[in-house]
Design a protein around this motif. Structure first.
Motif, PDB file in Angstrom:
ATOM      1  N   ASP A 299       4.497 -66.736  53.471  1.00  0.00           N
ATOM      2  CA  ASP A 299       4.589 -65.721  54.527  1.00  0.00           C
ATOM      3  C   ASP A 299       4.092 -64.379  54.021  1.00  0.00           C
ATOM      4  O   ASP A 299       4.856 -63.418  53.882  1.00  0.00           O
ATOM      5  CB  ASP A 299       6.036 -65.591  55.009  1.00  0.00           C
ATOM      6  CG  ASP A 299       6.446 -66.699  55.960  1.00  0.00           C
ATOM      7  OD1 ASP A 299       5.557 -67.359  56.531  1.00  0.00           O
ATOM      8  OD2 ASP A 299       7.660 -66.921  56.123  1.00  0.00           O
ATOM      9  N   HIS A 400      10.284 -68.798  52.366  1.00  0.00           N
ATOM     10  CA  HIS A 400       9.079 -68.368  53.090  1.00  0.00           C
ATOM     11  C   HIS A 400       7.882 -69.274  52.820  1.00  0.00           C
ATOM     12  O   HIS A 400       6.734 -68.865  53.016  1.00  0.00           O
ATOM     13  CB  HIS A 400       8.732 -66.917  52.772  1.00  0.00           C
ATOM     14  CG  HIS A 400       9.715 -65.937  53.326  1.00  0.00           C
ATOM     15  ND1 HIS A 400       9.713 -65.568  54.653  1.00  0.00           N
ATOM     16  CD2 HIS A 400      10.748 -65.277  52.751  1.00  0.00           C
ATOM     17  CE1 HIS A 400      10.702 -64.699  54.869  1.00  0.00           C
ATOM     18  NE2 HIS A 400      11.351 -64.517  53.738  1.00  0.00           N
ATOM     19  N   MET A 423       1.073 -65.180  57.241  1.00  0.00           N
ATOM     20  CA  MET A 423       2.320 -65.224  57.995  1.00  0.00           C
ATOM     21  C   MET A 423       2.100 -65.104  59.501  1.00  0.00           C
ATOM     22  O   MET A 423       1.026 -64.742  59.973  1.00  0.00           O
ATOM     23  CB  MET A 423       3.254 -64.104  57.529  1.00  0.00           C
ATOM     24  CG  MET A 423       2.805 -62.711  57.941  1.00  0.00           C
ATOM     25  SD  MET A 423       3.974 -61.431  57.410  1.00  0.00           S
ATOM     26  CE  MET A 423       5.429 -61.886  58.349  1.00  0.00           C
ATOM     27  N   TYR A 426       7.841 -63.256  62.925  1.00  0.00           N
ATOM     28  CA  TYR A 426       9.037 -64.072  63.102  1.00  0.00           C
ATOM     29  C   TYR A 426       9.638 -63.939  64.493  1.00  0.00           C
ATOM     30  O   TYR A 426      10.082 -64.919  65.093  1.00  0.00           O
ATOM     31  CB  TYR A 426      10.096 -63.705  62.058  1.00  0.00           C
ATOM     32  CG  TYR A 426       9.605 -63.705  60.633  1.00  0.00           C
ATOM     33  CD1 TYR A 426       8.692 -64.656  60.184  1.00  0.00           C
ATOM     34  CD2 TYR A 426      10.050 -62.748  59.727  1.00  0.00           C
ATOM     35  CE1 TYR A 426       8.243 -64.648  58.877  1.00  0.00           C
ATOM     36  CE2 TYR A 426       9.605 -62.739  58.413  1.00  0.00           C
ATOM     37  CZ  TYR A 426       8.712 -63.682  57.991  1.00  0.00           C
ATOM     38  OH  TYR A 426       8.265 -63.680  56.694  1.00  0.00           O
ATOM     39  N   TYR A 451       1.953 -72.672  59.576  1.00  0.00           N
ATOM     40  CA  TYR A 451       2.868 -73.097  58.527  1.00  0.00           C
ATOM     41  C   TYR A 451       2.548 -74.482  57.970  1.00  0.00           C
ATOM     42  O   TYR A 451       2.874 -74.779  56.822  1.00  0.00           O
ATOM     43  CB  TYR A 451       4.311 -73.109  59.047  1.00  0.00           C
ATOM     44  CG  TYR A 451       4.900 -71.743  59.331  1.00  0.00           C
ATOM     45  CD1 TYR A 451       4.267 -70.568  58.934  1.00  0.00           C
ATOM     46  CD2 TYR A 451       6.111 -71.621  60.005  1.00  0.00           C
ATOM     47  CE1 TYR A 451       4.819 -69.329  59.199  1.00  0.00           C
ATOM     48  CE2 TYR A 451       6.681 -70.385  60.268  1.00  0.00           C
ATOM     49  CZ  TYR A 451       6.021 -69.230  59.859  1.00  0.00           C
ATOM     50  OH  TYR A 451       6.574 -68.011  60.113  1.00  0.00           O
TER      51      TYR A 451
END
Length: 624
Positions: A299, A400, A423, A426, A451
């Motif tokens: 991230d 992360h 990243m 969030y 991810y």
């Protein structure tokens, strides 16, 4: 025999007791050290040294001016309000830190009361919040740091009423909630949460010591003991498992902590002797490629600009080469004063190092053998020059983490050809109802495009996600200029499908890159996808060769070891409504079938235009 056994046990117990007593002695705060305000980071006598630095060095004067410019804008801005975004007050806490730190610095260096008055307004505003959002304790930690610095630095200029209100807020909204087990699970954490929270609260404790000495001592003793948990993660060579951006967060706060301890108590309580910690500046410096873009695995975000903690490390170690990248930021005024909330710390930690004379580091390869292993290679330290490769091992299960085992980034002459999307915000994912902090194999986290391995420059086998518990490790490497490389065993990421998988990344003759893969199947046939994420555009594709172009330069990608292979592209368009857009990027690569109970080796070359590959590279990784 019994006597010897009992004696050994007795000696062991004595050793444990002595160790415990020694640790306790080292971590007990000496309350006689508390002097007058200011007592955090810089004492009153230190101001003259900073003012002298600003007169002597125009590079630092430019940083100072950028801070003052921001302070002027703050004078007319609306004071902070308690606005929670999702489950976080963090953006408010961070802006509070930027404003109060900047304004407090400005008052101490210029003695202009307008900065003091505005900082006082900001502190009173946040002190009157109902709380600092202890359910997400980072918010409390950063707010505590902000208000503590302001309270301590401006103490002699604040009205008695303001002192009471502000110090009470530090105690009731910062320190006391940290004693509640509902909010302090971070005490057991081995990541940035521990570093940030312990630091913010310790600053609060130091600032209000006269108001509640027993609480302050409790907080400080606890912090010296528990901050060692994440510090152990730097072993053995200084790597930081959460990557570039979180190094800038967790490590910076850790440095704030040690710096304050040494300034006030004259000791670091043995924290600097934690294995790997004092080497971590080298790791961070290696993370920036000649393109100026970081190796942004996990991230991580984009370029952060001037990093204050690097000046602390350079001065502690008396190693100006740690500042070679920072020198560029200073010279190009890449201060990011609108977002770098701890920027004044760079001036505080500048020391007497002659930045202009900082030479590039000698080493061209760095590898971390701790948690979340990476290898980083380069042929040149100068901006826009040479080849740079960042090679990712480790595990998706790390804090992360992404499913990025085996992925790599690549710079040639200032352009990034193989990249990482980094990243994703969030709050947007949490607002969509995703549980992104559950790290199990079937977690919704891995449905996020950025991810999973599907968006990274790595292998995907049978369309499956990498094993979240898999951990890839470096098995060998070389720093020889003609063939600089690292090889990783990436089998644990694919144990559902493969018996063995190894990947090597090499820079050959200081001219081109080689990515070499060897796989071995088990009882079932496997479809393997080799992919590379790139911000370049595809100029042409012909069989096993592909040409990329960006910024007037070309890069050739060539596959060897597989007959009849056809290179292709895949879109990086977000597959879900909650996924972020990825404009200007594409995935290039190929797919190949590997029969059951068989082995296959294949190579991919990244070759700049005008360069020819040599044929003397060892065929197998075992011969590298």
């Amino acid at each position: 025999m019994k006597y010897i056994t009992y004696r050994k046990i007795s000696l062991a117990l004595i050793a444990i007791i002595l160790f415990a007593l020694n640790v306790r002695a080292q971590t007990t705060i000496d309350t006689t050290k508390f002097g007058q305000h200011p007592r955090l980071l810089i004492l009153k006598k230190d101001e003259a040294q900073i003012k002298a630095l600003l007169k002597q060095d125009t590079l630092w004067l430019n940083v100072h001016k950028s801070i003052i410019t921001e302070c002027e804008d703050m004078l007319t801005a609306k004071v902070q309000e308690r606005i929670v975004t999702g489950r976080r007050l963090l953006s408010v806490s961070r802006e509070a830190l930027r404003r109060i730190f900047f304004l407090s610095y400005a008052w101490r260096i210029t003695n202009e009361d307008k900065y003091l008055k505005r900082a006082e307004e900001e502190m009173l505003a946040v002190s009157n919040f109902t709380d600092w959002n202890p359910s997400h304790f980072l918010d409390v930690a950063e707010m505590s740091l902000a208000v503590a610095i302001g309270y301590d630095w401006l103490y002699n200029g604040l009205s008695p009423k303001s002192r009471t209100i502000i110090s009470e807020a530090i105690i009731t909204k910062g320190l006391e909630p940290s004693l509640n087990s509902k909010y302090n699970s971070w005490l057991q954490a081995t990541n940035n949460w521990n570093q940030v929270c312990n630091t913010g609260l310790s600053y609060g404790a130091i600032a209000i010591y006269e108001r509640n000495s027993s609480l302050a001592k409790n907080i400080l003793n606890r912090a010296v003991s528990t901050i060692q948990k994440p510090m152990k993660e730097y072993a053995p060579d200084g790597g930081y498992k959460e990557g570039y951006s979180y190094w800038g967060y967790g490590t910076s706060f850790n440095v704030f902590f040690i710096s304050a301890m040494e300034k006030l108590f004259g000791t670091n309580f043995g924290l600097k002797s934690q294995p790997g910690f004092m080497n971590t500046g080298t790791f961070y410096e290696f993370l920036t490629g000649p393109s100026g873009i970081p190796f942004n695995y996990s991230d991580a975000g984009g370029i952060e600009g001037l990093q204050p903690a690097m000046f602390w490390f350079a001065n502690q170690l008396k190693d100006p080469s740690l500042l070679f990248v920072e020198k560029t930021y200073l010279q190009t005024k890449k201060f990011n004063a609108k977002s770098n909330r701890i920027l004044p710390a760079a001036i505080i930690w500048a020391g007497t190092t002659n930045i202009s004379a900082a030479k590039p580091p000698v080493n061209k390869i760095w590898q971390g053998k701790g948690a979340n292993q990476v290898a980083i290679m380069r042929t040149d330290w100068r901006r826009q020059k040479g080849i740079y490769a960042g090679f990712k091992g480790g595990s998706p299960s790390e804090s992360h983490g992404h499913m990025d085992i085996g992925s790599f980034v690549a710079d040639f002459e200032g352009n990034r050809w193989s990249a990482d999307l980094g990243m994703e915000q969030y709050n947007s994912l949490e607002s969509a109802g995703l549980s992104i902090w559950e790290m199990g194999q079937n977690s919704q986290r891995w449905d996020v495009f950025r991810y999973a391995n599907f968006s990274h420059s790595t292998l995907t086998v049978n369309g499956h996600k990498q094993d979240v518990k898999g951990e890839a490790k470096i098995i060998k490497s070389s720093d020889k200029p003609k063939f600089m490389y690292a090889v990783m065993d990436i089998t644990p990421a694919y144990k559902e499908d493969l018996q063995k998988a190894e990947r090597g990344v090499a820079i050959v003759n200081n001219e081109y890159m080689l990515i070499s893969d060897e796989v071995e199947t088990g009882s079932k046939e496997c479809m393997i996808r080799w992919a590379m994420l790139t911000p370049a555009s595809v100029a042409s594709i012909k069989g096993n060769e592909l040409t990329l172009q960006q910024n007037g330069k070309q890069m050739h990608l060539k596959v060897e070891g597989i007959e009849g292979i056809e290179l292709q592209t895949w879109s990086t368009a977000p597959p879900h409504s909650y996924d972020a857009a990825n404009p200007g990027t594409a995935l290039v690569g190929f797919e190949t079938r590997v029969n059951a109970n068989s082995k296959k080796a294949f190579k991919v070359y990244l070759i700049p235009a005008g360069i020819k590959i040599t044929n003397n590279t060892p065929a197998l990784l075992s011969n590298w």
